[in-house]
Design a protein around this motif. Structure first.
Motif, PDB file in Angstrom:
ATOM      1  N   ALA A   1       1.077  -1.089  -0.104  1.00  0.00           N
ATOM      2  CA  ALA A   1      -0.215   0.040  -0.057  1.00  0.00           C
ATOM      3  C   ALA A   1       0.863   1.168  -0.096  1.00  0.00           C
ATOM      4  O   ALA A   1       0.690   2.475  -0.769  1.00  0.00           O
ATOM      5  N   ILE A   2       1.953   1.299   0.624  1.00  0.00           N
ATOM      6  CA  ILE A   2       2.884   2.373   0.945  1.00  0.00           C
ATOM      7  C   ILE A   2       3.582   2.579  -0.431  1.00  0.00           C
ATOM      8  O   ILE A   2       3.827   3.762  -1.164  1.00  0.00           O
ATOM      9  N   ALA A   3       3.981   1.489  -0.958  1.00  0.00           N
ATOM     10  CA  ALA A   3       4.566   1.337  -2.508  1.00  0.00           C
ATOM     11  C   ALA A   3       3.761   2.122  -3.563  1.00  0.00           C
ATOM     12  O   ALA A   3       4.159   3.103  -4.235  1.00  0.00           O
TER      13      ALA A   3
ATOM     14  N   GLN B   1      -7.478   3.174  -2.708  1.00  0.00           N
ATOM     15  CA  GLN B   1      -6.767   2.514  -3.957  1.00  0.00           C
ATOM     16  C   GLN B   1      -5.262   1.995  -3.547  1.00  0.00           C
ATOM     17  O   GLN B   1      -5.028   0.947  -4.184  1.00  0.00           O
ATOM     18  N   ALA B   2      -4.690   2.596  -2.516  1.00  0.00           N
ATOM     19  CA  ALA B   2      -3.542   2.180  -2.081  1.00  0.00           C
ATOM     20  C   ALA B   2      -3.594   0.833  -1.385  1.00  0.00           C
ATOM     21  O   ALA B   2      -2.943  -0.187  -1.983  1.00  0.00           O
TER      22      ALA B   2
ATOM     23  N   GLY C   1      -4.220  -5.609  -2.322  1.00  0.00           N
ATOM     24  CA  GLY C   1      -5.276  -6.813  -2.189  1.00  0.00           C
ATOM     25  C   GLY C   1      -6.018  -6.804  -1.209  1.00  0.00           C
ATOM     26  O   GLY C   1      -6.849  -7.670  -0.894  1.00  0.00           O
ATOM     27  N   VAL C   2      -6.351  -5.574  -0.596  1.00  0.00           N
ATOM     28  CA  VAL C   2      -7.509  -5.292   0.701  1.00  0.00           C
ATOM     29  C   VAL C   2      -8.381  -4.385   0.286  1.00  0.00           C
ATOM     30  O   VAL C   2      -7.935  -3.060  -0.196  1.00  0.00           O
ATOM     31  N   THR C   3      -9.440  -4.786   0.105  1.00  0.00           N
ATOM     32  CA  THR C   3     -10.720  -3.413  -0.362  1.00  0.00           C
ATOM     33  C   THR C   3     -11.130  -2.948   0.997  1.00  0.00           C
ATOM     34  O   THR C   3     -11.755  -3.764   2.108  1.00  0.00           O
ATOM     35  N   ILE C   4     -11.198  -1.848   0.924  1.00  0.00           N
ATOM     36  CA  ILE C   4     -11.620  -0.714   2.240  1.00  0.00           C
ATOM     37  C   ILE C   4     -12.911   0.214   1.899  1.00  0.00           C
ATOM     38  O   ILE C   4     -12.836   0.266   0.674  1.00  0.00           O
TER      39      ILE C   4
ATOM     40  N   PRO D   1      -6.242  -1.163   7.999  1.00  0.00           N
ATOM     41  CA  PRO D   1      -7.050  -2.178   6.975  1.00  0.00           C
ATOM     42  C   PRO D   1      -6.873  -3.536   7.094  1.00  0.00           C
ATOM     43  O   PRO D   1      -7.592  -4.388   6.610  1.00  0.00           O
ATOM     44  N   ASP D   2      -5.697  -4.004   7.407  1.00  0.00           N
ATOM     45  CA  ASP D   2      -5.354  -5.445   7.394  1.00  0.00           C
ATOM     46  C   ASP D   2      -5.205  -6.095   8.890  1.00  0.00           C
ATOM     47  O   ASP D   2      -4.593  -6.835   9.008  1.00  0.00           O
TER      48      ASP D   2
END
Length: 344
Positions: free
Chosen positions: A234-236, A264-265, A270-273, A342-343
């Motif tokens: 996500a950070i990348a 979007q990050a 691979g995680v929908t928030i 988120p995760d």
């Protein structure tokens, strides 16, 4: 300064007030009075904050409509699949009935009496009756299922229409967003370049001051320094967006608003928030600030109207406001409401 004419009505009063404010700001800013710059700066912050609040509401309405469209589509597909299965089974049952008719439709009792092997005839008759009963039961169940699905689809479609009507009503929020942004830009355009620079310097000074105060609590010795695999992804993603402009309601790939960037990050990880900062605050797991780690989201202001992704070292990446770009800034440069993961 000549007194403005007396005008009746709220719209006229608001217009006069704005003209007076802009005139006073320009005159006072020209004298480089710090208090005037502080007032201008406070007004700009208020306008951009109000625009962000309205943006969050606008985005939330979009999310609800999109989710309901998906639900209606799923139910419609289920109805279609049920009707196809029902039609196929009805055709098979009809074919069986026609075959029985062509064979004379001899009752099972008479078949038993005339058969060379009464035992086998009895077995065949029993199996035929059982098959007919099973088919009828399945037809009954499928018919009931179709009726239920049609009812649910109708209700979902009605709810979609209601949400779409509400979404159209959100044009009011669109108007608010554009009004706040236009007013802010008009106010900025009245200032000289040196005055705009002084306001920017004040912003940086206050951000640095808030960050030093925050770090003086020893918070950076407590927070995590390593993100999860998903958090790093996500950070990348957020890092690759540095320099792209803020546009309200945008979620990439060329521009973002604050929650468009964070959602979007994490989607790239691979995680929908949830789409909006308010929903992210309401639905994601809360963690204490001292327990946050890179990849977590920091929610700002008491109304959860802004969000950024924590990247470690006391810094965040965010899409700040209209006229700015995605950038790295101190985590405590705004009023922190809390942190979500988120995760979790």
């Amino acid at each position: 300064m000549r007194r403005p004419p007396r005008i009746h009505g709220r719209r006229a009063a608001a217009t006069v007030a704005l003209v007076c404010a802009l005139t006073a700001t320009t005159q006072q800013a020209a004298r480089a009075e710090p208090m005037t710059l502080a007032e201008v700066r406070a007004r700009l912050q208020s306008l951009y904050h109000d625009a962000e609040v309205a943006t969050d509401k606008y985005d939330a309405a979009d999310v609800k409509v999109a989710r309901q469209k998906k639900r209606v589509g799923t139910l419609t597909a289920q109805v279609h699949a049920t009707e196809v299965r029902l039609a196929r089974l009805t055709a098979l049952a009809g074919a069986a009935a026609r075959a029985q008719y062509r064979s004379g439709g001899v009752p099972a009792e008479l078949q038993f009496a005339l058969a060379d092997d009464p035992g086998r005839a009895l077995d065949n008759a029993g199996l035929a009756l059982q098959a007919q009963q099973n088919t009828q039961n399945l037809l009954t169940d499928l018919t009931a299922t179709r009726a239920d699905l049609r009812s649910r689809t109708g209700a979902a479609a009605a709810e979609l229409k209601r949400l779409q009507a509400g979404r159209r009503a959100m044009d009011t929020e669109r108007g608010k967003i554009e009004q706040h942004i236009t007013e802010a830009r008009t106010l900025e355009s009245r200032l000289a370049a040196t005055e705009r620079q002084r306001i920017a310097d004040l912003d940086r000074r206050d951000a640095d001051k808030a960050q030093v105060k925050w770090e003086s609590t020893g918070i950076l010795k407590k927070v995590g320094t390593h993100g999860t695999t998903a958090g790093k992804k996500a950070i990348a993603y957020a890092t690759r967006q540095l320099g792209k402009p803020y546009v309200w309601g945008a979620e990439g790939p060329d521009s973002f608003d604050c929650s468009g960037l964070t959602s979007q990050a994490w989607l790239a990880a691979g995680v929908t928030i949830p789409r909006t900062s308010e929903q992210q605050w309401a639905q994601l797991k809360h963690v204490p600030v001292e327990d946050m780690r890179p990849g977590d989201l920091i929610i700002y202001f008491s109304d959860a109207s802004h969000v950024a992704i924590y990247v470690g070292g006391g810094n965040i990446i965010s899409a700040p406001r209209p006229g700015r770009v995605v950038y790295v800034s101190p985590a405590a440069s705004m009023q922190i409401l809390g942190v979500v993961r988120p995760d979790a």
